[in-house]
Write a protein that holds these residues in place. Structure first.
Motif, PDB file in Angstrom:
ATOM      1  N   SER A  14       0.837  -1.213   0.000  1.00 20.11           N
ATOM      2  CA  SER A  14       0.000   0.000   0.000  1.00 20.11           C
ATOM      3  C   SER A  14       0.869   1.259   0.000  1.00 20.11           C
ATOM      4  CB  SER A  14      -0.932   0.021   1.215  1.00 20.11           C
ATOM      5  OG  SER A  14      -0.178  -0.099   2.408  1.00 20.11           O
ATOM      6  N   LYS A  15       2.121   1.143   0.482  1.00 18.73           N
ATOM      7  CA  LYS A  15       3.049   2.284   0.485  1.00 18.73           C
ATOM      8  C   LYS A  15       3.629   2.554  -0.900  1.00 18.73           C
ATOM      9  CE  LYS A  15       6.159   2.262   3.829  1.00 18.73           C
ATOM     10  NZ  LYS A  15       7.107   1.732   4.845  1.00 18.73           N
ATOM     11  N   ARG A  20      -2.969   3.159  -2.839  1.00 16.98           N
ATOM     12  CA  ARG A  20      -2.743   3.153  -1.385  1.00 16.98           C
ATOM     13  C   ARG A  20      -3.505   2.004  -0.707  1.00 16.98           C
ATOM     14  NH1 ARG A  20       1.129   5.012  -2.610  1.00 16.98           N
ATOM     15  NH2 ARG A  20       1.793   7.163  -2.612  1.00 16.98           N
ATOM     16  N   SER A  21      -3.452   0.849  -1.346  1.00 17.65           N
ATOM     17  CA  SER A  21      -4.122  -0.336  -0.829  1.00 17.65           C
ATOM     18  C   SER A  21      -3.301  -1.556  -1.208  1.00 17.65           C
ATOM     19  CB  SER A  21      -5.535  -0.425  -1.426  1.00 17.65           C
ATOM     20  OG  SER A  21      -6.247  -1.502  -0.856  1.00 17.65           O
ATOM     21  N   ASP A  61      -4.984  -8.443  -0.921  1.00 21.37           N
ATOM     22  CA  ASP A  61      -4.778  -8.264   0.520  1.00 21.37           C
ATOM     23  C   ASP A  61      -3.878  -9.331   1.139  1.00 21.37           C
ATOM     24  OD1 ASP A  61      -6.444  -5.940   0.820  1.00 21.37           O
ATOM     25  OD2 ASP A  61      -8.174  -7.241   0.537  1.00 21.37           O
ATOM     26  N   GLY A 234     -14.692   0.929   0.852  1.00 19.58           N
ATOM     27  CA  GLY A 234     -14.060   2.250   0.739  1.00 19.58           C
ATOM     28  C   GLY A 234     -13.658   2.628  -0.669  1.00 19.58           C
ATOM     29  N   ASN A 247      -9.711   5.326  -3.951  1.00 17.00           N
ATOM     30  CA  ASN A 247      -9.674   4.773  -2.598  1.00 17.00           C
ATOM     31  C   ASN A 247     -10.140   5.892  -1.661  1.00 17.00           C
ATOM     32  OD1 ASN A 247      -9.127   3.767  -0.075  1.00 17.00           O
ATOM     33  ND2 ASN A 247      -7.049   3.098  -0.546  1.00 17.00           N
ATOM     34  N   GLN A 248     -11.431   5.912  -1.420  1.00 16.96           N
ATOM     35  CA  GLN A 248     -12.046   7.043  -0.714  1.00 16.96           C
ATOM     36  C   GLN A 248     -11.946   6.919   0.800  1.00 16.96           C
ATOM     37  OE1 GLN A 248     -15.067   9.009  -2.991  1.00 16.96           O
ATOM     38  NE2 GLN A 248     -16.506   8.815  -1.293  1.00 16.96           N
ATOM     39  N   ASP A 249     -11.964   5.650   1.291  1.00 21.05           N
ATOM     40  CA  ASP A 249     -12.006   5.484   2.743  1.00 21.05           C
ATOM     41  C   ASP A 249     -11.338   4.159   3.131  1.00 21.05           C
ATOM     42  OD1 ASP A 249     -12.582   5.812   5.427  1.00 21.05           O
ATOM     43  OD2 ASP A 249     -14.649   5.112   5.246  1.00 21.05           O
ATOM     44  N   ASN A 250      -9.999   4.154   3.124  1.00 21.28           N
ATOM     45  CA  ASN A 250      -9.234   2.961   3.519  1.00 21.28           C
ATOM     46  C   ASN A 250      -9.733   1.686   2.846  1.00 21.28           C
ATOM     47  OD1 ASN A 250      -7.458   4.316   5.309  1.00 21.28           O
ATOM     48  ND2 ASN A 250      -9.070   4.368   6.860  1.00 21.28           N
ATOM     49  N   SER A 252      -9.912  -1.771   1.056  1.00 21.62           N
ATOM     50  CA  SER A 252      -9.055  -2.953   0.937  1.00 21.62           C
ATOM     51  C   SER A 252      -8.892  -3.265  -0.546  1.00 21.62           C
ATOM     52  CB  SER A 252      -9.700  -4.146   1.649  1.00 21.62           C
ATOM     53  OG  SER A 252     -10.911  -4.508   0.987  1.00 21.62           O
ATOM     54  N   ASP A 255     -12.080  -4.713  -1.718  1.00 20.81           N
ATOM     55  CA  ASP A 255     -13.102  -3.700  -2.061  1.00 20.81           C
ATOM     56  C   ASP A 255     -12.922  -3.255  -3.514  1.00 20.81           C
ATOM     57  OD1 ASP A 255     -14.128  -3.667   0.535  1.00 20.81           O
ATOM     58  OD2 ASP A 255     -13.032  -1.873   1.135  1.00 20.81           O
TER      59      ASP A 255
END
Length: 282
Positions: A14-15, A20-21, A61, A234, A247-250, A252, A255
């Motif tokens: 994610s980094k 960012r996931s 994930d 998210g 990626n609006q809200d953390n 995965s 998702d």
């Protein structure tokens, strides 16, 4: 000898992905030059994942059981006999600026594409009617056993958002470009203004998620299907450009992947068109 500090264990992807996931990679290696990369690969037995800016990538994930090689340090830029050589880790925006500074024309469209030279070569990236392989003179590749090779465009089958290798288990480490137009093809400022007004710049996304089907635009199909703003967990379809997932809200990785599947199923049902992804899912 490689320094232990250069190799990270269980590094969160994610980094390193613009969405960012995503899960962790077993090992993460960031060589400072091609020689270090070659030395590492000669001793490596694990599966390999190559990453530049991670702008076209989603790692599931559960992560990647292997070694991820980050090319950000392979970013040399030089010009010789009017040809520009660039490392695979050079950002396309930087290559575009360098070409313009050398009064070499044709690279302007690259300023609007998020990503690196290596990623652009791997998927034949394009924008505003131009594609990266139109300007490639030659490439250098490395095998998974660390051997360097020189290749030409004839060694690849190039098509829309696709680069098929004749030689398996090789990846790009640099390319030589012939930006040979007599004058600027595009005004970079205007391109960036157009991009910024139509795309959700500054939010975690991977750029265009789907390839445009023949005679159609993916964004238009998604918008016509009423999916702008639609969310799974998210992850949401952008309100600004329907071929972007934010990626609006953390969110995965699941998702994001479930949202991709939902979009594909909806477009198939409503328009009988199979949307192909541009994003690479690992």
């Amino acid at each position: 000898m490689l320094k232990d500090s250069m190799l990270k264990i269980n590094e969160p992807m994610s980094k390193h992905c613009s969405l960012r996931s995503g899960g962790a990679t077993s090992e993460f290696f960031q060589p400072t030059n091609i020689d270090e990369l070659s030395e590492f690969l000669k001793n490596n037995k694990k599966p390999v994942l190559l990453v530049g800016l991670g702008s076209n990538l989603l790692v599931r994930d559960r992560g990647f059981k292997g070694v991820t090689i980050h090319t950000k340090n392979l970013k040399e830029l030089s010009i010789s006999k009017s040809l520009i050589e660039s490392g695979a880790g050079t950002s396309l925006a930087k290559l575009s600026r360098f070409a313009l500074a050398q009064l070499k024309y044709g690279a302007e469209f690259l300023s609007a594409i998020p990503g690196t030279v290596g990623g652009a070569l791997a998927m034949n990236a394009g924008a505003f009617g131009s594609e990266v392989w139109e300007y490639v003179s030659s490439v250098k590749t490395m095998s998974l056993s660390g051997e360097l090779q020189n290749r030409t465009p004839k060694d690849y089958e190039i098509s829309y958002r696709s680069t098929l290798h004749r030689f398996k288990n090789e990846f790009f480490v640099s390319a030589t470009f012939d930006f040979n137009l007599e004058k600027q093809n595009d005004n970079v400022g205007e391109l960036l203004q157009k991009r910024n007004s139509t795309q959700p710049i500054g939010l975690p996304s991977c750029g265009s998620v789907f390839k445009n089907p023949k005679n159609h635009y993916a964004a238009q199909l998604i918008e016509d299907s009423g999916l702008k703003g639609f969310c799974v967990g998210g992850a949401c379809v952008s309100e600004k450009h329907a071929n972007y997932i934010i990626n609006q809200d953390n969110a995965s990785a699941m998702d994001i992947e479930n949202l991709i599947t939902h979009i594909q199923e909806t477009i198939k049902l409503k328009h009988n068109i199979a949307l192909e992804t541009e994003i690479i899912i690992i």
